[in-house]
Every structure is written in C-alpha cells, then in structure tokens.
Scaffold this active site. Structure first.
Site, PDB file in Angstrom:
ATOM      1  N   CYS A 161      31.441 -26.035  15.042  1.00  0.00           N
ATOM      2  CA  CYS A 161      30.848 -25.244  14.073  1.00  0.00           C
ATOM      3  C   CYS A 161      31.517 -23.893  14.097  1.00  0.00           C
ATOM      4  CB  CYS A 161      29.216 -25.468  13.687  1.00  0.00           C
ATOM      5  SG  CYS A 161      28.579 -24.460  12.523  1.00  0.00           S
ATOM      6  N   GLY A 213      40.359 -32.183   3.487  1.00  0.00           N
ATOM      7  CA  GLY A 213      40.959 -32.156   2.257  1.00  0.00           C
ATOM      8  C   GLY A 213      41.021 -33.596   1.498  1.00  0.00           C
TER       9      GLY A 213
HETATM   10  C1  SIN Z   1      27.290 -25.365   8.958  1.00  0.00           C
HETATM   11  O1  SIN Z   1      26.341 -25.721   9.024  1.00  0.00           O
HETATM   12  O2  SIN Z   1      27.634 -24.057   8.774  1.00  0.00           O
HETATM   13  C2  SIN Z   1      28.696 -26.079   8.714  1.00  0.00           C
HETATM   14  C3  SIN Z   1      28.752 -27.063   9.994  1.00  0.00           C
HETATM   15  C4  SIN Z   1      30.137 -27.386  10.488  1.00  0.00           C
HETATM   16  O3  SIN Z   1      30.985 -26.709  10.134  1.00  0.00           O
HETATM   17  O4  SIN Z   1      30.382 -27.896  11.635  1.00  0.00           O
END
Ligand code: SIN
Length: 312
Positions: A134, A247
């Site tokens: 993330c 995508g």
């Molecule tokens: C997020 O919650 O910011 C997105 C999660 C991710 O990109 O793994």
C-alpha cells in the site's frame, strides 16, 4: 461449447479466473445488490488491519486522463469488528471471499492470519491476500521493496496459517522478480501484481498537492501496459501462479493478462464505473474463448510467444 473456466492458485480452486481487486468493493456486500458475486472466482476484501483505521483526510480520489489516483489510507474497522460484524454476513452471502490483510510489522501480519485461522471452522475464508504494497500509509511499501522483508512476512504468515496465501506486490521497484521469488520461497501460493503505481496530482493555482501526502496510487487503463509487462516478467521468474491486476477494463484486457502469464485476474478501477464490470468481463471472456476455439482457459495461460530477435 462453453470453455472450462476453473483455475487453481495452488490450493485455492476458483470457479473461474475473475476476482475483484481489494479496496474496490468493500467486503463485497456493497456490490452484491448490483452483481451476482457467486458467479465470480473470488471477491477480495478491503484490507483489514489489527486496529481500526479512519484512513487519510479527503480528498482521497482523483480522476486522471486514463485512470484514477487514490489515497485512502487503509480505512477499515479493524479485525475485531471485521470478524464479528462483517465476515458473518459475507460468509452467509455465500460468495467466495479472500481476506486482504496488512500490518506495520511481521507480527501484525502473522496475528491477523492467526485470527482467520482461528475462525476457520465457523467463518471460513477462501484464502488470505497479504497487502505488502500500500503506497498510502507510512511504511506501506516497506515489505514490497526488499525481498528479505517480503520473505519475513510471507514466512510468518505461512507458519500462522495453512489457508491459501497470496502476496500482493508493488510495481514501484526496479525489478519485481526478486520480490516474487522471495515470496515463492517463503511459502506463498501465488503472487498478485500489480498494486498501484506511485503518482501525484497538483492544483497549480493554489500551489498545492491534491493529496495531503502528495503521493497517491495510480490505477486504471493508464497502467495496463505497465502491469502487463510486470506480470509477464514475474511469471517467467516463479513457478507459483501470478494473479494479474492493473487497468483491466474488459474481457480482451483480461485475456491479454492470461496470455502474458497470469493464472487469474483482478478487476478494480472498472468497478467504480460499472458495478457489473467483473461479471460482464467473465461473460466476455467465455464468449471470446469459445469464438477462438479454446476449450480450457488454462490453455491460454503463459502462451505469449516473444518475437524472435531480429537478425543482427
Ligand atoms: C488504500 O487504502 O490507500 C489503498 C490500498 C492499497 O493501495 O493497497
């Protein structure tokens, strides 16, 4: 004749290769009024952490020319409320569900996996996807840029659970192959790639970034060629299955990923535009495979034939 669509991600058997991507349909309950999720290979839930997280301050999403940026910050109710308030409804709904988890430490990951293992008898999930990638929380990429740290997490998860285990990797590295190999050697049943690409949006009149952390994660059609390359590259480096994501908007996109080496695909950004996108894509895949005379979707996986090098 309708093609055979079942695929296997190690011990995780899917009725077809179409999964939803984490973070794009909550736990699936939010999408269920619009699409028959029981037809899909699996729904992958929004990341769950040990403690509840309120996520990043708004704005959290931004539309780009060919995609979207997000900076959600792993908003979720935390594992206790997830297990008591969300998972029972998910399990009762009957669609195949893969839990996605993230932690700030190896111990966090292992503890989360142990919680799913502990409720396996009453609230079974089909598998666990470890979000090692993330970009929107401090340290969120730490486990996805260093093969040793990725292996530590996957190894700890492997010891904590025998549930099917997927490791979700970041494309924000020079070469994804050592990361994929490290996950394979540490016991992952499959690797999922790619998570979002690092990006930014700027409000030039105010001289301000759109997102508080400046950086955010880019998804959608803009990243498809980049993701396809990463999937091809990783699948040529590991023996475990690769789950392709990045995508994918329609059936043709999905079949390109399978050809490039993915055993299954995840649909994410497309769901924000069309809640039935994953189901539509599944219908389209079956139709295209049938038209092409491919009796088993597995026969397409990894069939990409690089062109011969031009003669010197
Ligand atoms: C997020 O919650 O910011 C997105 C999660 C991710 O990109 O793994």
């Amino acid at each position: 004749m309708r093609p055979r669509m079942e695929v296997a991600l190690g011990p995780l058997r899917l009725r077809n290769p179409v999964m939803t991507a984490s973070g794009t349909c909550g736990s699936g309950l939010e999408l269920a009024p619009f699409a028959d999720l029981s037809r899909l290979g699996a729904v992958v839930g929004k990341t769950v952490t040990r403690e509840p997280r309120i996520g990043n301050p708004p704005p959290r999403t931004f539309e780009t020319a060919a995609g979207m940026l997000n900076s959600i910050g792993l908003q979720n109710p935390g594992i206790d409320r997830f297990l008591s308030g969300v998972l029972p409804e998910v399990v009762a709904s009957g669609y195949p569900f893969v839990a996605n988890i993230a932690g700030e430490s190896v111990e966090d990951f292992a503890a989360l996996a142990a919680r799913f293992e502990a409720v396996r008898g009453t609230l079974p999930v089909a598998g666990i996807e470890a979000n090692l990638s993330c970009p929107n929380v401090a340290g969120g990429l730490d486990f996805s840029v260093d093969p040793r740290r990725a292996a530590e997490v996957v190894g700890a998860l492997r010891r904590a659970t025998t549930l099917p285990l997927l490791a979700k990797l970041s494309p924000n590295v020079t070469d994804v192959r050592p990361l994929a190999r490290a996950c394979e050697e540490a016991g992952a049943d499959a690797v999922t790639l790619v998570n979002t690409y690092l990006g930014a949006a700027v409000d030039w009149r105010r001289r301000k970034p759109v997102f508080g952390r400046v950086m955010a994660g880019l998804s959608g059609p803009a990243i498809k060629p980049l993701a396809l390359f990463q999937v091809w590259r990783a699948s040529s480096a590991v023996r475990i299955p690769v789950v392709g994501i990045g995508g994918i908007m329609d059936a043709g996109d999905a079949l390109e990923f399978l050809c490039a080496g993915a055993r299954a695909v995840q649909v994410g950004t497309a769901l924000f535009r069309t809640p039935t996108a994953a189901n539509d894509l599944l219908d389209g895949m079956e139709r295209l495979l049938e038209e092409e005379g491919i009796a088993d979707v597995n026969d397409l996986v990894g069939t990409l034939r690089p062109r011969a090098e031009p003669a010197p």
